[in-house]
Write a protein that holds these residues in place. Structure first.
Motif, PDB file in Angstrom:
ATOM      1  N   VAL A 178       0.841  -1.197   0.000  1.00 27.81           N
ATOM      2  CA  VAL A 178       0.000   0.000   0.000  1.00 27.81           C
ATOM      3  C   VAL A 178       0.878   1.250   0.000  1.00 27.81           C
ATOM      4  N   LEU A 179       1.908   1.255   0.840  1.00 22.50           N
ATOM      5  CA  LEU A 179       2.837   2.385   0.890  1.00 22.50           C
ATOM      6  C   LEU A 179       3.500   2.594  -0.466  1.00 22.50           C
ATOM      7  N   SER A 187      -4.716   6.220  -6.206  1.00 23.72           N
ATOM      8  CA  SER A 187      -5.854   6.494  -5.335  1.00 23.72           C
ATOM      9  C   SER A 187      -6.208   5.240  -4.548  1.00 23.72           C
ATOM     10  N   ASN A 188      -7.079   5.388  -3.541  1.00 22.36           N
ATOM     11  CA  ASN A 188      -7.517   4.221  -2.775  1.00 22.36           C
ATOM     12  C   ASN A 188      -8.184   3.187  -3.678  1.00 22.36           C
ATOM     13  N   ALA A 192      -6.917  -0.600  -4.239  1.00 25.65           N
ATOM     14  CA  ALA A 192      -7.812  -1.737  -4.007  1.00 25.65           C
ATOM     15  C   ALA A 192      -7.819  -2.677  -5.208  1.00 25.65           C
ATOM     16  N   GLN A 193      -7.871  -2.115  -6.398  1.00 24.28           N
ATOM     17  CA  GLN A 193      -7.878  -2.935  -7.608  1.00 24.28           C
ATOM     18  C   GLN A 193      -6.555  -3.676  -7.784  1.00 24.28           C
ATOM     19  N   ALA A 194      -5.449  -2.987  -7.501  1.00 25.52           N
ATOM     20  CA  ALA A 194      -4.133  -3.595  -7.689  1.00 25.52           C
ATOM     21  C   ALA A 194      -3.884  -4.741  -6.720  1.00 25.52           C
ATOM     22  N   LEU A 195      -4.412  -4.612  -5.488  1.00 20.69           N
ATOM     23  CA  LEU A 195      -4.150  -5.613  -4.449  1.00 20.69           C
ATOM     24  C   LEU A 195      -5.325  -6.565  -4.231  1.00 20.69           C
ATOM     25  N   THR A 201     -10.794  -1.799   3.176  1.00 14.85           N
ATOM     26  CA  THR A 201      -9.574  -2.453   3.661  1.00 14.85           C
ATOM     27  C   THR A 201      -8.356  -1.577   3.392  1.00 14.85           C
ATOM     28  N   VAL A 202      -8.346  -0.918   2.240  1.00 12.38           N
ATOM     29  CA  VAL A 202      -7.249   0.008   1.933  1.00 12.38           C
ATOM     30  C   VAL A 202      -7.193   1.119   2.979  1.00 12.38           C
ATOM     31  N   ARG A 203      -8.353   1.696   3.285  1.00 10.71           N
ATOM     32  CA  ARG A 203      -8.392   2.771   4.287  1.00 10.71           C
ATOM     33  C   ARG A 203      -7.901   2.273   5.642  1.00 10.71           C
TER      34      ARG A 203
END
Length: 231
Positions: A178-179, A187-188, A192-195, A201-203
Motif C-alpha cells: 500500500v505504501l 488512489s484508494n 484496491a484494484q491492484a491488491l 480495507t485500503v483505508r
C-alpha cells in the motif's frame, strides 16, 4: 446577510510571492510569459547574477517560492539548495522549485534531501509552470508523474532493504505494498484494484500505516520514505 471577510480569508486571497533566479534572458522571458496571466502569483524579485545576490534577494523579499533555473547546470547545486532553504531561518523556509532538464533519480533524491520540493522539466508544457509553483507552495512535491513513480519505487525498495531495524519493519507485507502504491500516486480505488482488496480495507491499512510511521497524510508517507532512504 453576507458574513464579513475574516483576516484569515483575506490572507488566503493574497497572491503567493515568487522570486526567480535565471541568468538567461531568453529563458527568463519565457518564464515570465508563462505566469504573467496568473493573478495568484506575484513576482517579487528577479535575480540573474550570483548566488550571493540571490540569497540577499530572498532575505529582502521573503518569497514563499523560489524558482531556480538550472538550465545551465551550476556546481554544488545541493549546497545551493540548502542555502536557499535556510536563507530566512527556521520556520520561514521558502519552497524551492528547480527548472531544467530532469537529472538522474539519485540526483533528484539528493536535491530533495537538500531542500528542493519540485523539479520542472524545461521540456514540459509551459502552461503547467503556474500549477507547479502552486503545488510546491503547498509543500507538496512536483515531478513528472512517470518520474515520481519510478523514484518512489527505488526509494521504497531501498528503505525495505536497508532499514529493517527502523519502524518500517512494523509494516505487514500488504501495508508495505500500500505504501509503495501511495508513492506512485495511486488512489484508494486504484490500490484496491491492484491488491484485490476492498477500499475499506485500503483505508484500514492506511490508518495503520499512519499510526506505525507516525504520519498523518499521503504526502508525509512519501516524504518519510525519502528521508528514511537518505538517513
Amino acid at each position: 446577510m453576507t458574513s464579513p471577510t475574516t483576516p484569515s480569508e483575506k490572507k488566503k486571497k493574497e497572491p503567493l510571492k515568487l522570486l526567480i533566479y535565471c541568468p538567461s534572458d531568453l529563458i527568463l522571458a519565457g518564464i515570465l510569459k508563462s505566469i504573467e496571466a496568473d493573478k495568484e502569483i506575484e513576482v517579487v524579485g528577479v535575480e540573474k547574477t550570483t548566488i550571493d545576490s540571490l540569497l540577499e534577494a530572498i532575505r529582502k523579499n521573503t518569497p514563499e517560492v523560489v524558482l531556480f533555473s538550472n538550465t545551465e547546470p551550476v556546481p554544488n547545486l545541493r549546497e545551493i539548495c540548502k542555502a536557499i532553504r535556510d536563507a530566512l531561518g527556521k520556520g520561514k523556509r521558502p519552497q524551492l522549485l528547480l527548472l531544467g532538464t530532469i537529472p538522474s533519480h539519485e540526483e533528484i533524491v539528493g536535491l530533495m534531501n537538500s531542500g528542493m520540493r519540485g523539479y520542472f522539466d524545461i521540456n514540459d508544457h509551459s502552461n503547467q509552470l503556474s500549477e507547479a509553483i502552486r503545488v510546491v507552495h503547498r509543500g507538496e512535491i512536483w515531478l513528472p508523474r512517470d518520474k515520481m513513480s519510478s523514484i518512489m519505487d527505488r526509494i521504497i525498495s531501498v528503505v525495505g532493504k536497508d532499514l529493517r531495524e527502523k519502524s518500517l519493519d512494523q509494516l505487514t507485507p500488504t501495508e508495505f505494498q500500500v505504501l509503495r502504491l501511495i508513492g506512485q500516486g495511486k488512489s484508494n480505488e486504484e490500490i484496491a484494484q491492484a491488491l484485490f482488496i476492498s477500499k475499506n480495507t485500503v483505508r484500514s491499512h492506511i490508518k495503520s500505516i499512519y499510526a506505525k510511521l507516525n504520519t498523518h497524510s499521503r504526502l508525509q508517507l512519501a516524504l518519510y520514505a525519502i528521508n528514511s532512504a537518505l538517513f
